[in-house]
Design an enzyme around this catalytic site. Structure first.
Site, PDB file in Angstrom:
ATOM      1  N   TRP A  74      31.024  51.631  48.535  1.00 37.67           N
ATOM      2  CA  TRP A  74      31.175  52.902  47.811  1.00 37.67           C
ATOM      3  C   TRP A  74      30.612  54.076  48.604  1.00 37.67           C
ATOM      4  CZ3 TRP A  74      26.263  54.704  47.050  1.00 37.67           C
ATOM      5  CH2 TRP A  74      25.245  53.744  46.981  1.00 37.67           C
ATOM      6  N   HIS A 103      41.094  55.806  42.159  1.00 37.37           N
ATOM      7  CA  HIS A 103      41.866  55.050  41.158  1.00 37.37           C
ATOM      8  C   HIS A 103      42.765  56.004  40.357  1.00 37.37           C
ATOM      9  CE1 HIS A 103      39.799  51.301  41.735  1.00 37.37           C
ATOM     10  NE2 HIS A 103      38.706  51.597  41.081  1.00 37.37           N
ATOM     11  N   SER A 133      41.233  39.850  36.114  1.00 33.27           N
ATOM     12  CA  SER A 133      40.060  40.299  36.862  1.00 33.27           C
ATOM     13  C   SER A 133      39.357  41.442  36.110  1.00 33.27           C
ATOM     14  CB  SER A 133      40.511  40.760  38.257  1.00 33.27           C
ATOM     15  OG  SER A 133      39.429  41.182  39.018  1.00 33.27           O
ATOM     16  N   PHE A 224      36.986  36.059  51.938  1.00 28.67           N
ATOM     17  CA  PHE A 224      36.297  35.964  50.639  1.00 28.67           C
ATOM     18  C   PHE A 224      34.917  35.329  50.816  1.00 28.67           C
ATOM     19  CE2 PHE A 224      35.302  34.110  46.521  1.00 28.67           C
ATOM     20  CZ  PHE A 224      35.573  35.169  45.675  1.00 28.67           C
ATOM     21  N   LYS A 253      36.783  35.117  41.888  1.00 29.87           N
ATOM     22  CA  LYS A 253      37.531  33.957  42.381  1.00 29.87           C
ATOM     23  C   LYS A 253      38.325  34.303  43.632  1.00 29.87           C
ATOM     24  CE  LYS A 253      38.464  31.130  38.285  1.00 29.87           C
ATOM     25  NZ  LYS A 253      39.554  30.560  37.476  1.00 29.87           N
TER      26      LYS A 253
END
Ligand SMILES: Nc1ncnc2c1ncn2[C@@H]1O[C@H](COP(=O)(O)OS(=O)(=O)O)[C@@H](OP(=O)(O)O)[C@H]1O
Length: 291
Positions: A74, A103, A133, A224, A253
């Site tokens: 961020w 966004h 999510s 990940f 996940k």
């Protein structure tokens, strides 16, 4: 509890969590003066924003971590609509183009963007996985009011009445501007399935040449498993502290198709009908199969 945790800002008919946004910060984003060299990542929440922030900043570092390892995502690529933005903007790495995130919808941001030649990377994800999510994120972020049942959350998502508005309007709005903006469309799924090819496509769009070894390092540092161990990828919105990713909260996940574990056939049918009515005739060619 953060004093703004239970506040909601409504801007252009869309709800935003008040602990990250103020009306002033949202209005300031719409009047933001983009520079021709700016690079703006735009996503609907939970579409792989943090992952793409890591990839884009690594492309400019040729895969090295040392220029960014002390900076959470961020701060490296701040959200232009968040209240923290004005304090983060002056701290951006001055030897790179400004790497920014949003966004916000095309409707509110495009007028400012069109005044420049800034490059836009628009990332989207299968909406069913985005929804799942987002559902879990509402719990860890402490969004208030707390989400009810998963079924209620699906209804809210389909109606576009939740935080950040309608996924359908977001995707249609931004992809509808492909001819008017310098915009590259990338999906979560392609980064997942063909990471090297997607990184090459991105570096070409950004005018950054990478050698195969640099690509290898980027691939490692945006995986990940690597990001799950990194304390600098995100921080807790609740406590304003770095999240311990080893507890698997934010990077939950990181897979394609998790929605299959959550949707009943009834919910799936309802979702597909709305998807078809909103996207089916839009002329957009989106890469997901909904079944
Ligand atoms: N490296 C990597 N590989 C695969 N998947 C990844 C990666 N980094 C983040 N993620 C997954 O992206 C989901 C979070 O989305 P966002 O970063 O867009 O969230 S936010 O809008 O910034 O809050 C969230 O998805 P879910 O796991 O399905 O919840 C993250 O796990």
């Amino acid at each position: 509890m953060n004093e703004r945790m239970d506040t909601i800002e409504i801007f252009d008919g869309i709800r935003f969590p008040g602990f990250m946004h103020t009306l002033e910060s949202l209005k300031a984003a719409c009047a933001f003066q983009f520079q021709d060299t700016d690079i703006l990542l735009v996503t609907f929440p939970k579409s792989g924003t943090t992952w793409m922030q890591q990839v884009l900043s690594l492309i400019f570092c040729k895969g090295h971590l040392w220029p960014i390892h002390h900076l959470p995502n961020w701060a490296r690529m701040p959200w232009i609509e968040q209240s923290s933005f004005s304090s983060l903007l002056p701290k951006l790495n001055s030897s790179w183009p400004r790497l920014l995130t949003s966004h916000l919808s095309a409707k509110v941001l495009a007028p400012a963007l069109m005044k420049s030649k800034a490059k836009v990377v628009y990332m989207a994800r299968n909406p069913k996985d985005t929804l799942v999510s987002f559902y879990y994120f509402h719990r860890i972020a402490g969004f208030l009011p707390e989400p009810g049942s998963f079924e209620d959350f699906v209804d809210e998502f389909l109606e576009g009445t939740g935080f950040f508005g309608s996924w359908f309007d977001h995707v249609k709005g931004w992809l509808g501007l492909q001819k008017d903006l310098n915009l590259l469309f990338v999906t979560y799924e392609e980064l997942h399935q063909e990471p090297r090819r997607t990184i090459q496509k991105l570096s070409e769009f950004l005018g950054q040449s990478l050698g195969p070894e640099e690509e290898d390092v980027i691939l490692e540092h945006c995986s990940f498993s690597f990001m799950s161990q990194s304390s600098m990828v995100n921080y807790s919105l609740l406590s304003k502290e770095i999240i311990d990713h080893s507890q698997g909260k934010f990077l939950r996940k990181g897979i394609v198709g998790d929605w299959r574990e959550h949707f009943t056939s009834e919910l799936d049918e309802k979702f597909n009908a709305v998807y078809q009515s909103k996207i089916g005739d839009s002329g957009l060619c989106l890469p997901w199969t909904m079944d």
